[in-house]
Structures are given as structure tokens and as C-alpha cells.
Enzyme design. Structure first.
Site, PDB file in Angstrom:
ATOM      1  N   LYS A 129       4.425 -15.611  26.757  1.00 59.07           N
ATOM      2  CA  LYS A 129       5.234 -14.964  27.789  1.00 59.07           C
ATOM      3  C   LYS A 129       4.573 -13.654  28.180  1.00 59.07           C
ATOM      4  O   LYS A 129       4.146 -12.881  27.320  1.00 59.07           O
ATOM      5  CB  LYS A 129       6.652 -14.707  27.271  1.00 59.07           C
ATOM      6  CG  LYS A 129       7.548 -14.002  28.273  1.00 59.07           C
ATOM      7  CD  LYS A 129       8.981 -13.920  27.782  1.00 59.07           C
ATOM      8  CE  LYS A 129       9.096 -13.016  26.586  1.00 59.07           C
ATOM      9  NZ  LYS A 129      10.508 -12.851  26.161  1.00 59.07           N
ATOM     10  N   GLY A 147      14.829 -18.461  16.385  1.00 61.06           N
ATOM     11  CA  GLY A 147      14.400 -19.790  15.977  1.00 61.06           C
ATOM     12  C   GLY A 147      14.702 -20.883  16.963  1.00 61.06           C
ATOM     13  O   GLY A 147      14.677 -22.067  16.589  1.00 61.06           O
ATOM     14  N   ASP A 153       4.535  -8.800  10.280  1.00 58.66           N
ATOM     15  CA  ASP A 153       4.047  -8.313  11.574  1.00 58.66           C
ATOM     16  C   ASP A 153       2.809  -9.124  11.964  1.00 58.66           C
ATOM     17  O   ASP A 153       1.875  -9.271  11.169  1.00 58.66           O
ATOM     18  CB  ASP A 153       3.717  -6.828  11.467  1.00 58.66           C
ATOM     19  CG  ASP A 153       3.324  -6.231  12.814  1.00 58.66           C
ATOM     20  OD1 ASP A 153       3.413  -6.955  13.832  1.00 58.66           O
ATOM     21  OD2 ASP A 153       2.926  -5.057  12.846  1.00 58.66           O
TER      22      ASP A 153
END
Length: 802
Positions: A158, A57, A93
Site C-alpha cells: 500500500k 490479521g 519491528d
């Protein structure tokens, strides 16, 4: 006892780790988002943010602190996330449909401004597998982002540097306007991670599923096959392989037996991949080739090292191979003797032979009729097209002399001989066809007038649609077309309606019906009774023109009656001067003349004169030709007779009936009189346009009018007050005059414009960008430099006057 030391693998406990602990961030990765936002500034304006793979978080904390109050921030991960202020989190998911449904429940009808992704799979020892898994995870996050991103949104993810990195960048560039890869300072140098910031989401209506399919995106491109022919025939362009050894091949020096090279079906492949052709002594076949006369020392030297040979040497080796194959008989095809088979045809009896001949004759007749019918249909098609294009008499190439043969339109003897039905059926061609070669594929039949009319209507509608489309896109063409429609009416002469009734009766008696005449006017057939075109007739058939048509008819009848009356009066005056015999003849000839009663034409003349006066006053000179003509008339260089003489030219009585619109549109640009213009006319017209352009704009005129109205109202109020003062009895005459003059001066005196307040730029006002304190109204910032410049300007102006 030794002191225990905490492990810091890969330098994880660096300064960013300590700063995260000090500032309360849950991970050092929070500073990566902070540094990315400092560079691209995408969080301050975002109202809806989605963070994929958000645990623990840290990025949610940064988004909560940076975004505006009231922003919607949603985080999702497989691991549970502790509550964060102003953030909604759930466990799911990101590749599942349940995650999409929960995100829709949070966002409702909103779209996300920013989608963040900082996830990575569990990294193990298999680096290639982990890199592919991370690239696949990035692709799934991009698929989810494309579903919830708003147009122009931002996607930050990323990516690991691997062989799939360029494929991901290519996909990003197809869906976003700006794609930049960066590595923030807080990211470790030993890490293979890199962050890609995608801005300006294109928001396509339909996303190609191949963009989100890992098998398609990460598919390996097959390398091109090595061109062996280029190695042999262009050895100077040979490129050395810098990618190492081929698969299952770790040798650089390859040899091939001479016998294998001679018997091989692909010798160029062997020359391109081998390094030497050998003749071992223990091989009898190779020794036999070695002892041949064609195997010279030069050939043996070339075979010893194939990698250094040129084009000439390779050709010598190939010729040597062909000579050996010819001597040894290798590759020759065994030609089998062709056995001719004679087939005996049984003899035909008399009946069968007659049937066969009849069948052949009928087949030949059918082919002949089909060919003639095809030629006739093709000829009809060409003639219809020529009629539509106005090409009935090609005068420029001399075909009008050929058309005057026995089958021409003007061959009246032929027409009488064959009858009118041949013309009606269309078997008689209008003009002789020049080219008799026809296409065997296209068979078009136009056997009825309805088909021809339909084709003509289709062509007219196609051209009218083209002109409408051009008028919609081009304003100049629309104005030009509107002006051209006004000038389409041509003058057919003066029709005063005074022809003798006897001549009309004679014409009707001797005239034959149209159905019995052989030669008819093609132009009258296509035109309407009032001379209007089809398009104009459709326009004037509207309900709004019903009254106008009757009024025009009344005016025309009145003009015809007035002309007939004048001519009748002239005839009567001439008859009074003649002798008695002539008078008797005139009485006999006037028995059948219808006398029109004379109406009062005074009102009609007044109406016509008023209309003509209005027309003359409404004439505007807008062209250089009109200005030149006006100057010539004003200076008496041209008279009325000269203008009438100039009106008789080859453009005066041109007939436009029956000509296609496309031809008329092209002719109007070139087929017109070239009237001379003078320099004075051009200058006068230019001055007139300058005067028109110098007029104030509408806003200025309206402002002046409002100012004038305010002044008038103010003076009216002053007049009322002055009237009240003059009627009052409490004041003397001098006091009344003073009071009235005071009111008038106050009403007419304009208020002086307030000068701006000068504020010296020093002290607290130095470098001030906003309004100074205590200053109201207009102000002006001044300094000592401006004061010196003003003094210098005054000094220079004073010096110049001297």
C-alpha cells in the site's frame, strides 16, 4: 432523553464493514486483498506467504482460506495478533535485524512466493511528514521482500499518493517485470491510499544498496537554472513560469538604475531579470547619462519596458552601454610599462668554455645515436612484419626496382664486400624502407632470432585461435575447413627414384654448405623435411599414428622399387639391340649401378588393384561440376586426353609453401578454376537429391522392420505347428491339409481395423465435452448437420461422374 448516535467518521461503517462482521473478518481491509486476488490471482499458487504489518490479521485470514492446504503463512507486526488457523505470527519491528532472523527461522531454506504489506504510520495533522514516513516504511518492506522473495515472486504493498510516489514506482520497475497500481472498490474514495502489485521478481545476484536508501530514492532533483541569455537573445522562445513566485521574491516588476546597468559586469543578467531601466531625476549620475548624445529617444523608449523587446532592441541597448563606457573610460586596463631587466652573464675562461663545448658535442652525439638506433629498430620491426605478411617484393607499386639497389637482398657484390656477419647481425635491410618517418614513443628491438621466432609463433597461434573460435561457432566453416585440409596436398611431380647415382655424387661434391652460402631458400627454411606444416606435424606426432607411418613408408619403397625394375628392364632390352662398341660403353657405365632384386609383385598388384576398385566404387557425384563431367565422359564428348589437357592450367602447380594461412583462406574463394555446368546436370543432381529426400525417415524404417520381423516369427511358428500336424498319425491327409490351410490363413489374415463408434449429439450427449457414458474405444460425435453434409458430398460426387 435523546438516543445516543454512534460516530461514523469518513463513512467507516459502510457496507464493507458490515460484510466483514458477517463473514468473520477482523477488518474491512480483508476485502481489499480479496479483490486484488480476484484481479491478479497470486494467492492460489502460493506455498509460502509473508504478511508484513499484519495486525489485526484480516489479510492473514484471507490467505489462510485461499491458499492450498499445507501452505506456510507468517505474519509480523508491532501489535500482537490473535491466533489464526494455519498461520504463524510474532511481534517485531520489520526494520530490525531480529525480524529477519525470526523469519529465517520460520522459512528455513524456503523462499516466499508472495509478500504482502498493508502498513501505515500513525497519521496526524502533518500530512507531508506522514506521507514521507509511509513511503519510507514501504521502502523498508520492499527491502525485506527482496531478501526472502523467490525469483518470479509477487510483492503487494500500500502506498500513499504523494510527491514520493513516482520515485517508489521507479524503484519497483527496476526490480520487478510487471508493476501495476490499482485501487480496489473496497478502498474509500476519500483515502489517499493506492495498492501497487509487483509481479515477476528479477532476483538480482546483488542488490544495489541505493535502491533501499531513503535519502537516495527520495532525493529531490535540482531544477535547472534559468538561462538568462536565452531571454535576451531568443525572446521569442521565452516560457512563462507557471510555478508561482520565486523564493523570497513576490514582485513581478523589477527596475534597475541606468548607472548600475552601465557599471555592472553582467549586463545580460540584468536585462533578463529586470523589467525597466530608470533615470531618476534625483540621481546625478543617471541624469548625466540621460543628457548624453548617444541616449536617443529610441533608447529611452526601449529602456522603459524590457519585457516586450526583441533581439534587435536588446543589441541596441548593449551597444549604447559600450559607447557610454568608452566615453567615460570605464573598464580600460592601465598598462604598466614593461621594464626590461638586463642580466649580465659573467665571462667564461678558456677551460670552462672548452668544457661547455665538449658537453654540447657529447649531448648532440648522444641525441644523434639515439635517433639512429630508434630508426634502425623501427626498420627491423617493419621488415619482420613484412616477412610475416609475405610482402617481401611489392610488385604492384614498383618498389622491386628500388629494392635492387646496393643495399638489397640480391646485391651479392655488396654482400661479399661487407661480409656475412652484417647479414647475420641484421644490419643489412631486406628491402628499402619507403617511409622513413618513425614514432618517437615506440622503441622495439629484435636483436636475436629467438625474438623473431617468438613473434612468428605468437602470430600463428593468434590466427589459429581465431580459426578455432570461428569453427566452433560456424558449422559450415568447420566443414569447409575439414574439406580444405584434404585438398592442401599439392602434386610435386613423379618421383620414381631412378636418378643416376653419379649425378647425386656430383651434386654433393659441388654443393657448398648452407652456412657458407650467401643466398638461401626462405621457403625451405620454414618447411619440414616431409613437406607437412607445423600444425599437421603436431597432429601426426600422436601415438596413434606410429604404425601408420611405417606402413606408408613400406608402400612408398615398394612402388619405387617396382618403377626402378621396369626402367632397368627397358634399358637392358635396348642394350641387347646395340652394337658391340655401345655394349662396351654400357658395360662401363653399368659398373656402378645397383641392381635391385626382383620381388614377386603379383600380390602387390592385386592389393593395388583392389584398392583402386574400392576407390572407384566409393566416388559419389555431389556437385553440378562433377555431374557435368560425368555426363561428358558418358556421352563421349570428352576423352581422357581432353581431361589431361584441362589439368594443365595456372592452378595446377601452385606453391603454397611459406604463404600465411590467412592469405590461403582468402585465395581459395577466388583463385580456383571456374568449370562450366549444364542445365541437364543441375536437373539430374536435383532429381537425385529429391530421391534421397523422399526416403522414409528412420522411425518409419524401424517400424517396417519390426513389422516384418513379427510376420517372420509368426510364419515360423505356423511352420512348426504345420510340421507337427503333418507328422501326427491321428489325422487323415485331408484333415491335415485343412488344418494347415486354416493355420496359414489365420496367420496371414490381417485384423480389420475397428471402426469408431458413432455417437449422435442429441439428448444427454448434446454439447458434451468428455467421453459419453457407456462408450468404449474410439468414438466420433455426429449430428444431423454432418449427415446432411455427407449426403451432399455424395450427391455432388455422383453428379460429377455423370
Amino acid at each position: 432523553m435523546g438516543k445516543s448516535q454512534k460516530k461514523t467518521a469518513k463513512g467507516r461503517l459502510d457496507k464493507w464493514y458490515k460484510l466483514a462482521k458477517e463473514q468473520g473478518y477482523r477488518s474491512r481491509a480483508a476485502f481489499k486483498l480479496v479483490q486484488l486476488n480476484q484481479k491478479y490471482s497470486f494467492l492460489e499458487k502460493a506455498k509460502v506467504i509473508i504478511d508484513l504489518c499484519a495486525a489485526p490479521g484480516g489479510w492473514l485470514q484471507v490467505a489462510s482460506k485461499t491458499c492450498k492446504p499445507g501452505s506456510l503463512i507468517v505474519g509480523v507486526d508491532l501489535a500482537p495478533i490473535k491466533p489464526i488457523p494455519n498461520c504463524h505470527t510474532f511481534v517485531e519491528d520489520i526494520t530490525s535485524d531480529k525480524c529477519r532472523s525470526q523469519l529465517r527461522g520460520y522459512l528455513k531454506t524456503w523462499k516466499a512466493d508472495v509478500v504482502l504489506h498493508d502498513g501505515a504510520p500513525n497519521v496526524g495533522s502533518a500530512w507531508l511528514q506522514d506521507a514521507y514516513g509511509q513511503a519510507q516504511l514501504v521502502l523498508m518492506s520492499m527491502k525485506l521482500a527482496c531478501e526472502f522473495l523467490v525469483a518470479g515472486g509477487t510483492f503487494v504493498t500500500k502506498v500513499f499518493r504523494s510527491r514520493d510516489y513516482n520515485n517508489l514506482l521507479w524503484v519497483f520497475k527496476q526490480l520487478f517485470n510487471k508493476v501495476e497500481a490499482t485501487k480496489p472498490p473496497s478502498s474509500r474514495n476519500v483515502s489517499a491510499e493506492i495498492f501497487v502489485v509487483c509481479r515477476g521478481y528479477k532476483a538480482p545476484k546483488k542488490l544495489d544498496p541505493r535502491f533501499t536508501d531513503p535519502r537516495t530514492v527520495f532525493e529531490e532533483v535540482q531544477e535547472p537554472v534559468t538561462n538568462v541569455d536565452a531571454k535576451v537573445f531568443h525572446p521569442e522562445k521565452r516560457k512563462r513560469s507557471r510555478e508561482g513566485y520565486a523564493d523570497d521574491d513576490y514582485t513581478l516588476h523589477k527596475t534597475v538604475l541606468a548607472s548600475e546597468f552601465v557599471t555592472a559586469n553582467d549586463p545580460i543578467q540584468i536585462l533578463g531579470t529586470s523589467a525597466e531601466i530608470v533615470f531618476p531625476k534625483d540621481d546625478e549620475e543617471c541624469q548625466r547619462l540621460y543628457n548624453l548624445d548617444v541616449t536617443t529617444e529610441e533608447i529611452l523608449l526601449c529602456c522603459s519596458d524590457l519585457q516586450v523587446l526583441g533581439k534587435k532592441e536588446f543589441r541596441d541597448i548593449l551597444r549604447w552601454r559600450l559607447k557610454i563606457r568608452d566615453e567615460m573610460g570605464i573598464g580600460k586596463k592601465v598598462e604598466d610599462e614593461q621594464k626590461t631587466v638586463v642580466e649580465e652573464i659573467p665571462e667564461m675562461d678558456e677551460e670552462e668554455r672548452l668544457d661547455q663545448e665538449l658537453q654540447d658535442l657529447s649531448e648532440a652525439e648522444r641525441v644523434k645515436l639515439k635517433r639512429e638506433r630508434r630508426k634502425a629498430n623501427q626498420r627491423k620491426q617493419r621488415e619482420i612484419v613484412r616477412m610475416q605478411m609475405g610482402m617481401l617484393a611489392p610488385m604492384d607499386i614498383g618498389l622491386e626496382h628500388e629494392a635492387m639497389g646496393e643495399d638489397s637482398l640480391f646485391g651479392l657484390a655488396t654482400a661479399e664486400k661487407h661480409g656475412l656477419k652484417e647479414l647475420e647481425n641484421g644490419t643489412l635491410p631486406v628491402t628499402e624502407s619507403v617511409d622513413e618517418e618513425v614514432s618517437t614513443d615506440n622503441e622495439v628491438e629484435y636483436d636475436s632470432d629467438d625474438e623473431r621466432d617468438r613473434l612468428e609463433a605468437d602470430l600463428d597461434s593468434m590466427y589459429s585461435d581465431y580459426t578455432k573460435r570461428k569453427a566452433e561457432s560456424d558449422v559450415k566453416y568447420r566443414v569447409k575447413k575439414a574439406r580444405g585440409d584434404l585438398d592442401d596436398e599439392e602434386w610435386n611431380g613423379i618421383d620414381n627414384g631412378t636418378e643416376s647415382d653419379d649425378s647425386q655424387i656430383a651434386e654433393t661434391n659441388f654443393a657448398t654448405p648452407d652456412k657458407d652460402r650467401l643466398t638461401t631458400s626462405l621457403l625451405d627454411k620454414g618447411s619440414t623435411k616431409d613437406g607437412l606444416s607445423r600444425k599437421a606435424r603436431m597432429f601426426f606426432d600422436q601415438d596413434i599414428f606410429d604404425g601408420i607411418e611405417d606402413a606408408d613408408a613400406d608402400v612408398e619403397i615398394m612402388s619405387m622399387n617396382r618403377a626402378a625394375i621396369k626402367k632397368r628392364e627397358a634399358e637392358l632390352a635396348s642394350q641387347n639391340n646395340d652394337d658391340g662398341s655401345k655394349g662396351d660403353q654400357s658395360e662401363d657405365s653399368n659398373d656402378h649401378i645397383e641392381v635391385v632384386p626382383v620381388a614377386s609383385a603379383h600380390d602387390e598388384d592385386d592389393d593395388w588393384n583392389s584398392d583402386s576398385d574400392n576407390d572407384e566404387n566409393n566416388v559419389e557425384i555431389v556437385t553440378a561440376e562433377a555431374m557435368t563431367l560425368a555426363q561428358d565422359i558418358a556421352s563421349r564428348r570428352k576423352s581422357k586426353a581432353d581431361l589431361i589437357d584441362e589439368g594443365y592450367n595456372r592452378w595446377s602447380f601452385q606453391s603454397k609453401e611459406g604463404l600465411p594461412d590467412w592469405f590461403l583462406d582468402e585465395e581459395t574463394t577466388v583463385n580456383k578454376p571456374n568449370k562450366p555446368i549444364t542445365k541437364e546436370a543441375v536437373l539430374a543432381l536435383r532429381e537425385k537429391m529429391k530421391a534421397l529426400n523422399a526416403r522414409p525417415i528412420k522411425k518409419v524404417l524401424e517400424a517396417q522392420g519390426r513389422k516384418k520381423m513379427r510376420t517372420i516369427k509368426r510364419l515360423q511358428r505356423v511352420a512348426k505347428k504345420a510340421e507337427g500336424i503333418s507328422e501326427s498319425g491321428d489325422m487323415t491327409e485331408s484333415e491335415k491339409a485343412k488344418e494347415i490351410s486354416r493355420l496359414v490363413s489365420r496367420a496371414t489374415k490381417s485384423k480389420p481395423k475397428a471402426k469408431p463408434t458413432l455417437v449422435v449429439a442429441k439428448g444427454p450427449n448434446k454439447g458434451l465435452k468428455s467421453r459419453p457414458k457407456g462408450v468404449k474405444g474410439k468414438y466420433k460425435m455426429v449430428d444431423s448437420r454432418m449427415k446432411k453434409d455427407l449426403r451432399a458430398q455424395k450427391r455432388l460426387a455422383k453428379k460429377g461422374r455423370r
